[in-house]
Design an enzyme around this catalytic site. Structure first.
Site, mmCIF file in Angstrom:
data_model
loop_
_atom_site.group_PDB
_atom_site.id
_atom_site.type_symbol
_atom_site.label_atom_id
_atom_site.label_comp_id
_atom_site.label_asym_id
_atom_site.label_seq_id
_atom_site.Cartn_x
_atom_site.Cartn_y
_atom_site.Cartn_z
ATOM 1 N N ASP A 45 5.938 -5.612 7.285
ATOM 2 C CA ASP A 45 4.378 -4.956 6.618
ATOM 3 C C ASP A 45 3.552 -6.533 6.013
ATOM 4 O O ASP A 45 3.345 -5.832 5.127
ATOM 5 C CB ASP A 45 4.643 -3.755 6.536
ATOM 6 C CG ASP A 45 2.833 -2.975 6.780
ATOM 7 O OD1 ASP A 45 2.543 -3.393 6.819
ATOM 8 O OD2 ASP A 45 3.211 -1.752 6.263
ATOM 9 N N CYS A 46 3.701 -6.746 6.624
ATOM 10 C CA CYS A 46 2.527 -8.220 6.070
ATOM 11 C C CYS A 46 1.307 -8.584 6.569
ATOM 12 O O CYS A 46 0.991 -8.241 7.564
ATOM 13 C CB CYS A 46 3.298 -9.498 6.021
ATOM 14 S SG CYS A 46 3.775 -10.071 7.602
ATOM 15 N N ASP A 85 1.073 -1.430 -0.446
ATOM 16 C CA ASP A 85 0.364 0.028 -0.266
ATOM 17 C C ASP A 85 1.262 1.125 0.020
ATOM 18 O O ASP A 85 0.111 2.283 -0.122
ATOM 19 C CB ASP A 85 -1.224 -0.066 1.540
ATOM 20 C CG ASP A 85 -0.245 0.184 2.461
ATOM 21 O OD1 ASP A 85 0.718 0.483 3.053
ATOM 22 O OD2 ASP A 85 0.158 -1.224 2.827
ATOM 23 N N GLU A 120 7.251 -7.411 -2.054
ATOM 24 C CA GLU A 120 6.048 -7.585 -2.177
ATOM 25 C C GLU A 120 5.679 -8.428 -3.059
ATOM 26 O O GLU A 120 5.691 -8.306 -4.427
ATOM 27 C CB GLU A 120 4.977 -6.137 -2.929
ATOM 28 C CG GLU A 120 3.329 -6.243 -3.054
ATOM 29 C CD GLU A 120 2.489 -6.784 -2.041
ATOM 30 O OE1 GLU A 120 2.040 -5.639 -0.737
ATOM 31 O OE2 GLU A 120 1.487 -7.794 -1.972
ATOM 32 N N GLY A 130 8.627 -12.712 0.099
ATOM 33 C CA GLY A 130 9.328 -12.089 0.523
ATOM 34 C C GLY A 130 10.182 -13.040 1.593
ATOM 35 O O GLY A 130 11.646 -12.753 1.122
HETATM 36 N N1 SAM Z 1 -0.604 -3.535 7.911
HETATM 37 C C1 SAM Z 1 -1.472 -4.761 6.995
HETATM 38 C C2 SAM Z 1 -2.103 -5.436 8.282
HETATM 39 O O1 SAM Z 1 -1.734 -5.198 8.960
HETATM 40 O O2 SAM Z 1 -2.980 -6.280 8.048
HETATM 41 C C3 SAM Z 1 -0.019 -4.740 6.153
HETATM 42 C C4 SAM Z 1 -0.437 -4.038 4.833
HETATM 43 S S1 SAM Z 1 -0.248 -4.550 3.528
HETATM 44 C C5 SAM Z 1 -0.862 -4.122 2.071
HETATM 45 C C6 SAM Z 1 0.495 -6.412 3.318
HETATM 46 C C7 SAM Z 1 1.207 -6.596 1.915
HETATM 47 O O3 SAM Z 1 1.748 -8.198 2.601
HETATM 48 C C8 SAM Z 1 -0.106 -7.596 0.691
HETATM 49 O O4 SAM Z 1 -0.160 -6.370 0.327
HETATM 50 C C9 SAM Z 1 0.409 -8.827 0.620
HETATM 51 O O5 SAM Z 1 -0.217 -9.552 -0.888
HETATM 52 C C10 SAM Z 1 1.551 -9.050 1.172
HETATM 53 N N2 SAM Z 1 2.101 -10.151 1.616
HETATM 54 C C11 SAM Z 1 1.400 -10.846 1.938
HETATM 55 N N3 SAM Z 1 2.093 -12.375 2.023
HETATM 56 C C12 SAM Z 1 3.186 -11.692 1.624
HETATM 57 C C13 SAM Z 1 4.711 -12.573 0.957
HETATM 58 N N4 SAM Z 1 5.000 -13.923 1.432
HETATM 59 N N5 SAM Z 1 5.665 -11.732 0.702
HETATM 60 C C14 SAM Z 1 5.473 -10.614 0.008
HETATM 61 N N6 SAM Z 1 4.511 -10.009 0.735
HETATM 62 C C15 SAM Z 1 3.476 -10.898 0.722
#
Ligand code: SAM
Length: 289
Positions: A167-168, A96, A116, A149
């Site tokens: 921040d996942c 985001d 991401e 990640g």
């Molecule tokens: N602040 C948020 C929360 O507390 O829920 C997190 C927001 S951020 C948009 C989360 C991001 O992590 C998503 O865009 C998702 O696609 C990404 N994500 C999930 N699994 C992941 C992985 N294994 N590697 C990299 N990114 C990942």
């Protein structure tokens, strides 16, 4: 009636979240701005009453305009202000842009890598939530990697990053492996001496068991580790937990240097207050840092 595949009450237009933790969250929808299904998840951006624009992944709220700055400032400035310097920063997740925005406020950061999983989240947020990333998406220090990640970190050079900010999404989503002991081992290897990892880790009340397990896994890898908290308004969980693991830096000791101007929640006082462990949180004291 179903709007964007969501359960919406035909009379009132409430969006029902996909929570499975013993209560139901219903959001008053003012406007549905965007909906798509990416290769990884269902993505919705909506305008909500009082909370502003919000991003939902698989029907779980990820960020809302109302309070995103609290979460992002505390995820970023607590570790970065505790470090004597941060030249190389890795963000895992964070599509985001909010975490990226806060990292790029530090002038001494030379490289920011954002890993991401889902390209669609970045594209959708840049279009529909442009204030989240603000100008940071065009920062020349930024490299975006569309990858998992964990896999990215496994291939990273040892001792490379001063800060790793995870921040996942929550466990039980594509982010599940980012909460494993194997992931923390990989992160430990990739951190420079004196470096620090921070990760969002749900709530100390609603998800007490999950947070306890996460801390046990961290403790198996990082002799220096702990947890801190900030208020959480839009996640409706009261307190947001962040876990940290470090190689020589102790964020619980307070800031070692001054954070950039203009923060709305982060101050030296809110940094130190984030590590307070009132009696109700006593079970986390042993791992408080
Ligand atoms: N602040 C948020 C929360 O507390 O829920 C997190 C927001 S951020 C948009 C989360 C991001 O992590 C998503 O865009 C998702 O696609 C990404 N994500 C999930 N699994 C992941 C992985 N294994 N590697 C990299 N990114 C990942």
């Amino acid at each position: 009636m179903s709007q964007a595949g969501w359960q919406v009450d035909p009379e009132s237009g409430w969006l029902v979240e996909n929570q499975t933790i013993g209560f139901e969250i219903r959001w008053r929808l003012q406007r549905l701005l965007h909906h798509e299904r990416s290769a990884y998840q269902d993505i919705v951006v909506a305008e909500l009453e009082r909370f502003g624009r919000a991003l939902f992944l698989d029907r779980i709220l990820q960020v809302a305009e109302l309070d995103e700055f609290i979460y992002h400032e505390m995820l970023v400035h607590v570790p970065l202000a505790a470090l004597p310097a941060a030249r190389r920063v890795l963000i895992i997740g964070g599509g985001d842009g909010g975490t990226l925005r806060e990292v790029t406020r530090w002038r001494d950061v030379e490289e920011v890598h954002l890993v991401e999983l889902d390209e669609a989240v970045v594209r959708v947020c840049r279009q529909w939530l442009p204030q989240l990333g603000a100008g940071a998406w065009d920062d020349p220090r930024l490299t975006i990697h569309y990858a998992d990640g964990f896999a990215f970190l496994e291939a990273a050079p040892a001792g490379h990053y001063d800060a790793i900010l995870v921040d996942c999404s929550d466990p039980g989503t594509p982010a599940d492996t980012l909460y494993s002991e194997a992931f923390y081992r990989t992160a430990h290897r990739a951190l420079a001496e004196g470096g620090c990892l921070v990760q969002q880790a749900l709530s100390p009340f609603i998800h007490r068991d999950v947070l306890t397990t996460i801390l046990q896994r961290l403790a198996a890898v990082f002799p220096q580790r702990g947890v801190y908290f900030c208020p959480s308004i839009s996640y409706l969980i009261g307190l947001q937990a962040f876990v940290w693991g470090a190689k020589g830096t102790n964020p619980a000791a307070g800031p070692a240097r001054t954070a950039p101007d203009g923060t709305r929640w982060y101050t030296p006082e809110s940094h130190r207050a984030a590590f307070l462990m009132p009696p109700a949180l006593a079970i986390f004291r042993a791992s408080a840092g």
